[in-house]
Design an enzyme around this catalytic site. Structure first.
Site, PDB file in Angstrom:
ATOM      1  N   HIS A  45     -17.996   6.376   4.548  1.00  0.00           N
ATOM      2  CA  HIS A  45     -16.761   7.153   4.442  1.00  0.00           C
ATOM      3  C   HIS A  45     -15.531   6.461   5.007  1.00  0.00           C
ATOM      4  O   HIS A  45     -14.449   6.557   4.436  1.00  0.00           O
ATOM      5  CB  HIS A  45     -16.979   8.473   5.179  1.00  0.00           C
ATOM      6  CG  HIS A  45     -15.824   9.432   5.118  1.00  0.00           C
ATOM      7  ND1 HIS A  45     -15.313   9.889   3.931  1.00  0.00           N
ATOM      8  CD2 HIS A  45     -15.094  10.026   6.096  1.00  0.00           C
ATOM      9  CE1 HIS A  45     -14.311  10.723   4.191  1.00  0.00           C
ATOM     10  NE2 HIS A  45     -14.145  10.812   5.478  1.00  0.00           N
ATOM     11  N   ARG A  85     -19.439  13.069  13.992  1.00  0.00           N
ATOM     12  CA  ARG A  85     -20.019  12.691  12.704  1.00  0.00           C
ATOM     13  C   ARG A  85     -21.198  11.734  12.829  1.00  0.00           C
ATOM     14  O   ARG A  85     -22.177  11.843  12.099  1.00  0.00           O
ATOM     15  CB  ARG A  85     -18.946  12.061  11.822  1.00  0.00           C
ATOM     16  CG  ARG A  85     -18.001  13.103  11.291  1.00  0.00           C
ATOM     17  CD  ARG A  85     -16.950  12.495  10.404  1.00  0.00           C
ATOM     18  NE  ARG A  85     -16.080  13.560   9.914  1.00  0.00           N
ATOM     19  CZ  ARG A  85     -14.951  13.352   9.252  1.00  0.00           C
ATOM     20  NH1 ARG A  85     -14.550  12.122   9.003  1.00  0.00           N
ATOM     21  NH2 ARG A  85     -14.221  14.366   8.839  1.00  0.00           N
ATOM     22  N   HIS A  97     -20.197   9.717   6.570  1.00  0.00           N
ATOM     23  CA  HIS A  97     -19.857  11.141   6.632  1.00  0.00           C
ATOM     24  C   HIS A  97     -21.112  11.950   6.354  1.00  0.00           C
ATOM     25  O   HIS A  97     -21.831  11.652   5.402  1.00  0.00           O
ATOM     26  CB  HIS A  97     -18.772  11.457   5.592  1.00  0.00           C
ATOM     27  CG  HIS A  97     -18.119  12.787   5.823  1.00  0.00           C
ATOM     28  ND1 HIS A  97     -18.774  13.982   5.633  1.00  0.00           N
ATOM     29  CD2 HIS A  97     -16.865  13.107   6.241  1.00  0.00           C
ATOM     30  CE1 HIS A  97     -17.945  14.983   5.927  1.00  0.00           C
ATOM     31  NE2 HIS A  97     -16.781  14.471   6.301  1.00  0.00           N
ATOM     32  N   GLY A 125       0.829  -1.201   0.000  1.00  0.00           N
ATOM     33  CA  GLY A 125       0.000   0.000   0.000  1.00  0.00           C
ATOM     34  C   GLY A 125       0.861   1.247   0.000  1.00  0.00           C
ATOM     35  O   GLY A 125       1.760   1.390   0.830  1.00  0.00           O
ATOM     36  N   LEU A 134     -16.970  13.513  -1.465  1.00  0.00           N
ATOM     37  CA  LEU A 134     -16.893  14.134  -0.141  1.00  0.00           C
ATOM     38  C   LEU A 134     -16.885  15.658  -0.211  1.00  0.00           C
ATOM     39  O   LEU A 134     -16.259  16.253  -1.070  1.00  0.00           O
ATOM     40  CB  LEU A 134     -15.597  13.658   0.544  1.00  0.00           C
ATOM     41  CG  LEU A 134     -15.236  14.294   1.887  1.00  0.00           C
ATOM     42  CD1 LEU A 134     -16.201  13.848   2.969  1.00  0.00           C
ATOM     43  CD2 LEU A 134     -13.816  13.923   2.282  1.00  0.00           C
ATOM     44  N   PHE A 176     -13.005  21.674  13.980  1.00  0.00           N
ATOM     45  CA  PHE A 176     -13.596  20.476  13.399  1.00  0.00           C
ATOM     46  C   PHE A 176     -14.567  19.887  14.413  1.00  0.00           C
ATOM     47  O   PHE A 176     -14.565  20.278  15.592  1.00  0.00           O
ATOM     48  CB  PHE A 176     -12.495  19.464  13.057  1.00  0.00           C
ATOM     49  CG  PHE A 176     -12.338  19.191  11.585  1.00  0.00           C
ATOM     50  CD1 PHE A 176     -12.125  20.215  10.680  1.00  0.00           C
ATOM     51  CD2 PHE A 176     -12.382  17.887  11.099  1.00  0.00           C
ATOM     52  CE1 PHE A 176     -11.963  19.943   9.324  1.00  0.00           C
ATOM     53  CE2 PHE A 176     -12.227  17.607   9.745  1.00  0.00           C
ATOM     54  CZ  PHE A 176     -12.010  18.630   8.854  1.00  0.00           C
ATOM     55  N   GLN A 215     -18.171   4.566   9.434  1.00  0.00           N
ATOM     56  CA  GLN A 215     -18.565   5.966   9.531  1.00  0.00           C
ATOM     57  C   GLN A 215     -19.299   6.414   8.284  1.00  0.00           C
ATOM     58  O   GLN A 215     -18.815   6.218   7.163  1.00  0.00           O
ATOM     59  CB  GLN A 215     -17.323   6.840   9.719  1.00  0.00           C
ATOM     60  CG  GLN A 215     -17.653   8.321   9.776  1.00  0.00           C
ATOM     61  CD  GLN A 215     -16.534   9.118  10.409  1.00  0.00           C
ATOM     62  OE1 GLN A 215     -15.568   9.474   9.759  1.00  0.00           O
ATOM     63  NE2 GLN A 215     -16.643   9.361  11.693  1.00  0.00           N
ATOM     64  N   ARG A 263     -14.925   7.808  14.459  1.00  0.00           N
ATOM     65  CA  ARG A 263     -13.702   8.589  14.298  1.00  0.00           C
ATOM     66  C   ARG A 263     -14.017  10.078  14.252  1.00  0.00           C
ATOM     67  O   ARG A 263     -14.992  10.491  13.630  1.00  0.00           O
ATOM     68  CB  ARG A 263     -13.002   8.187  13.000  1.00  0.00           C
ATOM     69  CG  ARG A 263     -11.794   9.049  12.670  1.00  0.00           C
ATOM     70  CD  ARG A 263     -11.016   8.517  11.510  1.00  0.00           C
ATOM     71  NE  ARG A 263     -11.644   8.701  10.219  1.00  0.00           N
ATOM     72  CZ  ARG A 263     -11.734   9.859   9.556  1.00  0.00           C
ATOM     73  NH1 ARG A 263     -11.265  10.972  10.092  1.00  0.00           N
ATOM     74  NH2 ARG A 263     -12.315   9.906   8.369  1.00  0.00           N
ATOM     75  N   GLU A 291     -15.815  18.302   6.319  1.00  0.00           N
ATOM     76  CA  GLU A 291     -16.345  18.841   7.574  1.00  0.00           C
ATOM     77  C   GLU A 291     -15.799  20.251   7.826  1.00  0.00           C
ATOM     78  O   GLU A 291     -16.381  21.046   8.547  1.00  0.00           O
ATOM     79  CB  GLU A 291     -15.914  17.894   8.701  1.00  0.00           C
ATOM     80  CG  GLU A 291     -16.450  18.203  10.058  1.00  0.00           C
ATOM     81  CD  GLU A 291     -16.182  17.024  11.008  1.00  0.00           C
ATOM     82  OE1 GLU A 291     -16.665  15.919  10.717  1.00  0.00           O
ATOM     83  OE2 GLU A 291     -15.482  17.218  12.004  1.00  0.00           O
TER      84      GLU A 291
END
Lengths: 597, 246
Positions: free
Chosen positions: A364, A297, A253, A23, A263, A129, A251, A408, A266
């Site tokens: 998300h 969230r 979003h 990755g 997206l 945030f 999650q 998260r 936020e």
């Protein structure tokens, strides 16, 4: 040897490295940087050119108490917020480590050249945030998310790629890792991987293998995730007999663009934007009187879903919510949010400086993943006890260390991936110095990791990937979304078990060895399926509502029975419980409280 | 949340797509694939490609973020380079037809996929990373908002290759002329108040090919999906080089 031949261990060429990272996103490249700088022979295996990894899509920022906006900010406050945000199933030792090491990791990124936005004093710009507070929730909204406009992920990913070029990391770009190779001790000693362009296949041998394969949002029909987010590391781990933890925690979003799923950060609400229902009401004031639009969230996504379910959605089908930004003025919108201005114009046909953006809660982020300790070492469970898997590490979204628990906080994913990518690198570097001895894999061990590929190559009939994928995605979308109920989940699990056989026996019509994306998509589908089934079974097992997991039949949090991690093995499809870590090293543990915003 | 999706009206669109698998085909050919697209909403060229791939699973192209930030799906769309994922079909269509070819000037690996090696090699030549010689402070290096603003229009590059593969100078000398993308990156670091290697960066561009093969054709500017201006970056470097000679 080519990927479309009958492949056996005896004839398979071998490549050897000290450390390999599967990755090339933020976590992978932070780990590889650490290893390359320490002089270890390191390779990143990435199925896309590294800057195409999904970290590139992160927008709003990286949350960290660097004391730029507020010189009195404290990492302990960040820790408190993260524990609360996790709905108390985040591991406190890991959260403590992330929040306290964070500033170092962020300043390092700046030193590498990350083009952060700046304050008048020349320091890194921070924005508010969701879920952030001062003074352990008592001092009001904090401003803690470090940002490069609304392109923080792009800036971070390119910066890490640049730093790796400088450090001389080996990149195996556009190589696909199929499965891990385990020796008879159960230690991981590398992976089977092939070069996508030519189909040349190798056993890539290594003393340390880091899974940094990111998330798997593509199990859902509507997601902010890139098309490449297929949970490859989760699939590999489950097939190798390792567990996943808290995989039911997905999650949603609050602000994915309606229809497109892309997206909208936020940070829009951090800069002062807010949500409106069809009556023009700022409804978050009802659901979260203090934090309002900057509640966690999970809270905001549920509130929006309720507004829509109760008939107060916007648009002709009353199926979305408006995100209003025009009151901020074109100056703020264009300077602080240029990326979302572009996205809104392209995917919703609106200019946010003038009109509201139509948004819906959209899949998300995968809070769960492969359990690890704070050194990135993968943990399995044997006879109820934690046990380290020798040779294997995981970091970033694929891992569950666990700093996010049931939910998260925004800006914590970028911090997670740099802090724990770095931590895994540091630990591997140390352990290599001490000397690592792992038993070589036998031909039999290697052949086991080749089974999946050989089966696909031998297929002459069976379902097409696209049909199976659509069926799975609709199932997950309809039965494992923002709100969950027993009946629908059971129906969903039933449908998945019917599909499993077809997924294992898919038909790969195109057998070409040259850049064969059909083969890649088939292998990815099998990985996605493992994630979907793990999610479904575990969601139905957690009989409470916590964080992102919200059930109609069990509407309350049940600390007595479920202040626990869930652990799932695919072999018997059974879910067990694991203790949450309440043992931070330098502060008192934060005990569960009623979670309100 | 599921919702009933009304049955949409469909129309046929013919996609003419460059096909070539060197392990099977003697030479490249154009294949027509007819897809059905909704009439009541626009889709992107990438969505059209997905529809085509459902019919022809062997059709190959790169894609990742599908929102114009990862730079995977640069291709030649009805004669002009662009990103398939942010190009609306309605804008791309010419007489109800869509012709897709790989980005020109680079070797084709398969179908719409080109070998980007030359492009990345040129990028690496400009040392696309911050070079500092002074010691790192304990916290961040400071930079004023005005200094940071110098990087706007530069740091946003997504390395899609649309610019360099639309540049005739790059087609002719892909090994010697660095091309607009690499030169934009070079300027991104020269312009960064934190970078301490301007002189060596300029030294490396002093030959007659690396930078000076730019003839201001400006194809790079007209195709950049992020609205960046490599030509301006190149002329900024040129001005620095000239100023240094005086």
């Amino acid at each position: 040897m080519l990927v479309n031949e009958v492949i056996n261990a005896k004839d398979l060429p071998v490549m050897e490295f000290d450390g390999i990272i599967v990755g090339g996103g933020g976590a992978g490249m932070r780990a590889s940087l650490q290893l390359a700088e320490s002089g270890l022979n390191t390779a990143v295996i990435s199925k896309v050119f590294p800057t195409r990894s999904h970290t590139v899509s992160a927008q709003g920022g990286i949350t960290c108490a660097i004391q730029s906006d507020d010189p009195d900010d404290d990492w302990r406050w960040h820790m408190f917020d993260t524990v609360k945000g996790s709905d108390y199933i985040g591991d406190q030792e890991a959260i403590e480590y992330m929040c306290s090491e964070g500033p170092k990791a962020v300043f390092e990124l700046e030193h590498m050249g990350l083009p952060f936005s700046r304050t008048e004093e020349g320091r890194i710009y921070q924005r508010p945030f969701g879920g952030q507070s001062k003074d352990y929730g008592k001092g009001g909204q904090a401003t803690r998310t470090c940002a490069a406009a609304d392109r923080t992920g792009h800036s971070l990913l390119h910066t890490l790629y640049q730093a790796n070029l400088k450090a001389g990391t080996n990149f195996l770009n556009e190589w696909f890792a199929v499965d891990m190779v385990l020796n008879t001790d159960g230690a991981v000693v590398g992976v089977i991987a092939f070069k996508i362009e030519t189909g040349e296949i190798y056993y890539i041998k290594s003393k340390a293998t880091v899974l940094a394969t990111g998330g798997a949002g593509r199990i859902y029909a509507s997601t902010t995730n890139a098309l490449i987010n297929s949970g490859d590391g989760i699939g590999m781990a489950l097939r190798a007999g390792m567990p996943v933890q808290d995989i039911e925690m997905w999650q949603f979003h609050p602000t994915g663009i309606h229809g497109a799923g892309t997206l909208v950060t936020e940070g829009c609400r951090g800069e002062g934007g807010y949500l409106l229902n069809k009556d023009g009401e700022r409804f978050m004031e009802r659901y979260a009187p203090n934090a309002k639009d900057l509640a966690s969230r999970d809270v905001v996504a549920r509130s929006m879903a309720l507004e829509i379910l109760e008939g107060r959605g916007c648009g002709p089908n009353a199926d979305h919510i408006f995100l209003r930004l025009d009151h901020l003025g074109p100056e703020v919108v264009h300077k602080r949010l240029p990326g979302i201005t572009e996205l809104s114009k392209t995917f919703a046909g609106v200019d946010p400086a003038v009109q509201p953006i139509p948004v819906v809660p959209t899949c998300h982020y995968m809070m769960g993943g492969i359990p690890t300790n704070i050194n990135g070492q993968v943990i399995t469970i044997q006879e109820g006890q934690d046990k380290v898997v020798e040779g294997l590490y995981a970091a970033g979204e694929v891992a569950c260390v666990s700093v996010h628990g049931g939910n998260r906080l925004g800006g914590n994913s970028l911090l997670d991936l740099v802090v724990f990518g770095r931590a895994a690198g540091i630990y591997i570097e140390e352990s290599m110095k001490q000397g690592v001895e792992l038993k070589n894999a036998s031909h039999e061990d290697i052949d086991k990791a080749l089974e999946r590929l050989n089966k696909l190559n031998a297929s002459s009939e069976g379902e097409q990937v696209s049909a199976l994928k659509e069926r799975m995605q609709q199932n997950m979308q309809n039965n494992f979304g923002v709100f969950r109920t027993k009946d629908l989940m059971e129906k969903g699990i039933d449908d998945l078990s019917q599909v499993r056989d077809e997924v294992e026996n898919m038909h790969l019509k195109d057998k070409s060895a040259t850049f064969n994306t059909a083969r890649i998509e088939a292998l990815e589908m099998q990985n996605l399926f493992e994630v979907a089934e793990a999610t479904a079974v575990t969601a139905n097992s957690r009989k409470e509502s916590r964080g992102a997991h919200s059930r109609d039949d069990y509407p309350d949090r049940d600390d007595e029975n479920w202040l626990k991690h869930s652990i799932y093995f695919s072999e018997n499809k059974e879910v067990s419980k694991r203790d949450v870590n309440y043992r931070p090293k330098t502060v008192q543990a934060f005990q569960p409280m009623v979670r309100s915003y | 949340m599921s919702q009933a999706i009304p049955v949409a009206q469909l129309k046929s669109v013919t996609m003419s797509i460059y096909r070539y698998d060197p392990s099977l085909d003697e030479k490249p050919y154009m294949q027509d694939i007819v897809i059905e697209v909704p009439t009541d909403k626009d889709i992107m060229v990438l969505d059209a490609l997905h529809l085509a791939k459902n019919q022809e699973p062997s059709l190959s192209y790169r894609r990742s973020c599908r929102e114009g930030v990862c730079g995977s799906d640069g291709m030649n769309i009805n004669g002009k380079n662009g990103l398939a994922c942010v190009t609306p079909l309605s804008e791309a269509l010419k007489r109800n037809k869509l012709t897709l070819r790989p980005m020109p000037g680079l070797p084709v690996v398969r179908d719409l996929i080109v070998d980007m090696k030359q492009f990345y090699d040129q990028l690496e030549k400009v040392k696309p990373y911050l070079i500092t010689k002074s010691e790192n402070p304990e916290t961040e290096r400071t930079q004023s908002p005005e200094e940071r603003e110098e990087l706007d229009g530069l740091y946003e590059c997504i390395l899609c290759g649309c610019c360099s593969t639309s540049c005739p100078s790059f087609w002719w000398n892909p090994d010697k002329f660095l091309g607009p993308a690499a030169l934009l990156q070079s300027w991104r670091f020269i312009a960064d108040s934190r970078d301490e290697a301007t002189e060596e960066r300029l030294d490396a561009l002093e030959d007659s090919f690396s930078l000076y093969r730019c003839h201001g054709i400006m194809n790079c500017v007209s195709v950049c999906p992020k609205g960046l201006n490599p030509t301006e970056a190149i002329s900024n470097i040129r001005n620095k080089l000239i100023a240094r000679e005086k």
